[in-house]
Design a protein around this motif. Structure first.
Motif, PDB file in Angstrom:
ATOM      1  N   ALA A   1     -33.335 124.120  32.268  1.00 56.08           N
ATOM      2  CA  ALA A   1     -34.056 124.506  33.494  1.00 56.08           C
ATOM      3  C   ALA A   1     -33.596 125.886  33.972  1.00 56.08           C
ATOM      4  CB  ALA A   1     -33.792 123.463  34.586  1.00 56.08           C
ATOM      5  N   GLY A   2     -34.450 126.523  34.746  1.00 56.68           N
ATOM      6  CA  GLY A   2     -34.127 127.860  35.253  1.00 56.68           C
ATOM      7  C   GLY A   2     -33.061 127.847  36.343  1.00 56.68           C
ATOM      8  N   TYR A   3     -32.940 126.734  37.043  1.00 54.69           N
ATOM      9  CA  TYR A   3     -31.949 126.621  38.118  1.00 54.69           C
ATOM     10  C   TYR A   3     -31.173 125.329  37.886  1.00 54.69           C
ATOM     11  CZ  TYR A   3     -29.846 126.516  42.777  1.00 54.69           C
ATOM     12  OH  TYR A   3     -28.949 126.500  43.815  1.00 54.69           O
ATOM     13  N   ARG A   4     -29.851 125.448  37.866  1.00 56.62           N
ATOM     14  CA  ARG A   4     -29.055 124.282  37.476  1.00 56.62           C
ATOM     15  C   ARG A   4     -28.001 123.954  38.534  1.00 56.62           C
ATOM     16  NH1 ARG A   4     -26.668 126.408  32.909  1.00 56.62           N
ATOM     17  NH2 ARG A   4     -25.678 124.396  32.578  1.00 56.62           N
ATOM     18  N   ALA A   5     -28.007 122.696  38.923  1.00 55.18           N
ATOM     19  CA  ALA A   5     -27.034 122.217  39.915  1.00 55.18           C
ATOM     20  C   ALA A   5     -26.147 121.163  39.269  1.00 55.18           C
ATOM     21  CB  ALA A   5     -27.766 121.594  41.106  1.00 55.18           C
ATOM     22  N   VAL A   6     -24.936 121.070  39.762  1.00 53.68           N
ATOM     23  CA  VAL A   6     -24.075 119.971  39.332  1.00 53.68           C
ATOM     24  C   VAL A   6     -23.560 119.277  40.584  1.00 53.68           C
ATOM     25  CG1 VAL A   6     -22.070 121.521  39.054  1.00 53.68           C
ATOM     26  CG2 VAL A   6     -22.057 119.289  37.946  1.00 53.68           C
ATOM     27  N   LEU A   7     -23.667 117.956  40.579  1.00 55.18           N
ATOM     28  CA  LEU A   7     -23.237 117.157  41.734  1.00 55.18           C
ATOM     29  C   LEU A   7     -21.898 116.517  41.387  1.00 55.18           C
ATOM     30  CD1 LEU A   7     -26.686 115.485  42.494  1.00 55.18           C
ATOM     31  CD2 LEU A   7     -25.663 117.480  43.613  1.00 55.18           C
TER      32      LEU A   7
END
Ligand code: SF4
Length: 621
Positions: A36-42
């Motif tokens: 994906a173009g924007y990546r988050a990690v929780l």
């Protein structure tokens, strides 16, 4: 940014650590959208088996992964053996799904489940290779966002976050991602991005708030650069319209609450005056029976679990609970799937619901929370329960075949006297007597009453936020008094560690002065403070002394209701006048009814936030 997959280096360590399955990915239900173009990690700042069950992470993980071109992965704090090896080998904290360094994501979201997780937040950042303090981060560092129950007094931990979300995350996190993506696309600097984020409702950007200490002491917190004077919590108005995650991650290893959980309602308006969750998650919003049954059936089909938990702050208050349980029991008949309810209402309905979920199955034990041993004390805390209610419930439960009941109490509540402490022991004796009388003589030997006693901690945003927490020596004296009065035979007495409660009390009501304390304690080895084998009060006392903070002045001091508080710029929507009035009513042992059923009692959450109480089974005119 693309970076090397750390898996080959991590895999080599797994034979040398406890529970290696904490660190392996590809669980059923995990998302794999790392392109994906924007990546988050929780990140959950504790081990996999504690964090995997966290419903907030499961919800946000599902929400983010359904936004086009956005992905979310998960990370957990490695246990001490693994983190030592990772440091030796120079391996940074990694995400589970793609084994990529956490610091390479666009957004790192760290949940704040309880105050004792604060040292783990620093361990998370350090292991990730991210500068601990927001002010020390560079343009290439990810955005570090916090949120969760302990965000409602964010000040002790605020310096370590770029932004903190106050309240519910489903809609707000998507807005944060949108603002961050747009800022990145426009080439905004880190500080420009933070100024923009501060305009998203519910987002607190600590660097845009300056502490006023002009008179030597704490005099308030003032915003700069157009940030709002008060950050008001986010709340989801139409809770029933939110689809709960039904195809959640199924772990390989045993985790806490290893079952399919569905949140059946949000908020609680019973009004217990010590309860922070009850005050900050108002108003009550229920999912309808149709939504719940549909989600449970879909969740069981997808995950293969054989146990369901109907979760919330007070599940037996759901206005359609009986219908939900009857429909589930019909749909699940013969499937071997069991339903579990958390702590029950102390009345006939609570026991009736427990009978419904245990019909034909094992009767493991019932849990009630009378909280206090005398009626006066229960009125002070607004626990609208009588001893007759409790004894009646115990009698019905033991007549119906239960042999074990667990009771929760608190000591150290405002106005508590020795008579109230002794009253707990006397109540337990009566519960034991009623339980035995309701049990056939040949089974009486198996009757057990488990008693769990915690120490009251005055929490921010509650009517008791101004009260003093009783000092450690006094906790120990009252515990000894209680020990003398609780019957030995047939009763198991458990305490919450008073040292832990003391530190929790300091963190729950402290301000920014605690940031240095947390950092000093973490440097001295504080981690996993919620684990009894790791917690060392002395490490914290040394850190407090080194930074010139008197913990008794934070935890054990009575505050005046006019005094500025470190969380005054963060609002849960409940107005201060209501909290003051509730405190006064408490001191005269006056009670306040549950507004979900008796009409508004004036806390102002609904008007301030534009949200209404929503009971699925009750039409409110
Ligand atoms: S505003 Fe009134 S109805 Fe709404 S949660 Fe507060 S007391 Fe209850």
């Amino acid at each position: 940014m693309t970076t090397a997959d750390l898996w080959p280096r991590i895999e080599r360590l797994l034979s040398r650590v406890e529970r290696p399955s904490r660190y392996i990915d590809r669980e059923w239900g995990a998302f794999h959208t790392s392109d994906a173009g924007y990546r988050a990690v929780l990140v959950y700042p504790d081990t996999y088996e504690i964090g995997q069950a966290n419903q907030a992470i499961a919800i946000l993980y599902s929400v983010l992964n359904t936004i086009p071109d956005v992905s979310a992965e998960r990370a957990y704090l490695p246990w001490l053996d693994m983190s030592a090896l990772m440091r030796e080998e120079g391996i940074p904290l990694f995400s589970l799904e793609s084994c990529l360094p956490v610091r390479d994501f666009d957004l790192v979201g760290i949940t704040l489940p309880y105050e004792l997780s604060f040292s783990n937040v620093l361990e998370t950042l350090d292991l990730a290779g991210i500068a601990l303090r927001a002010v020390d981060r560079s343009e290439s560092d990810p955005l570090v966002i916090g949120g969760g129950p302990s965000a409602f007094n964010a000040e002790p931990i605020a310096a370590f976050f770029d932004a903190i979300l106050i309240g519910e995350g489903e809609e707000a996190l998507a807005e944060i991602v949108a603002v961050h993506r747009a800022a990145k696309a426009e080439g905004c600097s880190r500080s420009e991005t933070l100024v923009r984020l501060a305009q998203v409702p519910g987002v607190y950007v600590p660097t845009l708030y300056i502490e006023d200490r002009t008179d030597g002491g704490f005099a308030g917190i003032e915003p700069i650069d157009g940030a709002p004077v008060v950050v008001v919590k986010r709340v989801v108005a139409d809770f029933d319209a939110l689809s709960p995650p039904t195809c959640g991650v199924v772990p390989y290893m045993d985790v806490v609450h290893d079952r399919f959980g569905i949140e059946v309602l949000r908020g609680c308006t019973r009004g217990c005056r010590f309860c922070q969750a009850g005050m900050v998650y108002r108003p009550v919003r229920e999912r309808s029976a149709d939504s719940i049954v549909r989600a449970v059936m879909a969740g069981l089909a997808c995950t293969g679990y054989d146990e369901i938990s109907l979760t919330s702050l007070s599940t037996t208050d759901h206005s359609q609970l009986e219908e939900i349980l009857r429909r589930l029991s019909r749909r699940l008949a013969g499937s071997g799937v069991s339903v579990s309810l958390p702590s029950l209402r102390v009345d006939a309905f609570g026991v009736e619901m427990a009978r419904l979920v245990s019909a034909g199955g094992k009767k493991s034990g019932l849990t009630f929370a009378p909280e206090a041993g005398t009626q006066r004390m229960r009125d002070v805390v607004n626990k609208n329960v009588t001893e007759e209610d409790l004894l009646g419930s115990v009698q019905r439960a033991f007549e119906a075949g239960w042999r074990r009941v667990k009771l929760y109490f608190m000591i150290g509540l405002p106005t508590e006297t020795d008579a109230d402490v002794v009253g707990i022991g006397e109540m337990v004796s009566r519960v034991l007597a009623v339980a035995k009388a309701a049990t056939p003589p040949n089974a009486r030997g198996s009757v057990r009453v488990a008693v769990s006693v915690s120490t009251f901690i005055p929490k921010a945003h509650t009517p008791f936020q101004w009260e003093a927490q009783i000092p450690l020596e006094e906790v120990r004296r009252r515990q000894a008094l209680l020990r003398e009065t609780v019957p030995r035979k047939g009763v198991e007495l458990h305490w919450h560690d008073s040292d832990v409660s003391f530190l929790e009390g300091v963190m729950a009501r402290g301000g920014r002065e605690l940031a240095d304390v947390i950092q000093t304690a973490w440097k001295a080895g504080a981690r996993f403070d919620a684990w009894s084998e790791c917690f060392r009060l002395q490490t914290w006392l040394d850190a407090l002394a080194e930074n010139g903070v008197d913990p008794a002045a934070v935890a054990n001091r009575q505050r005046s209701v006019d005094e500025p508080l470190p969380w005054d710029h963060l609002s849960a929507g409940v107005n201060r006048a209501y909290l003051v009035a509730e405190r006064e009513r408490a001191l005269s042992a006056g009670v306040t009814p549950d507004c979900s059923f008796s009409g508004c009692t004036g806390c102002d959450v609904c008007g301030d936030l534009g949200v209404d109480i929503c009971l699925a089974g009750v039409s409110r005119g």
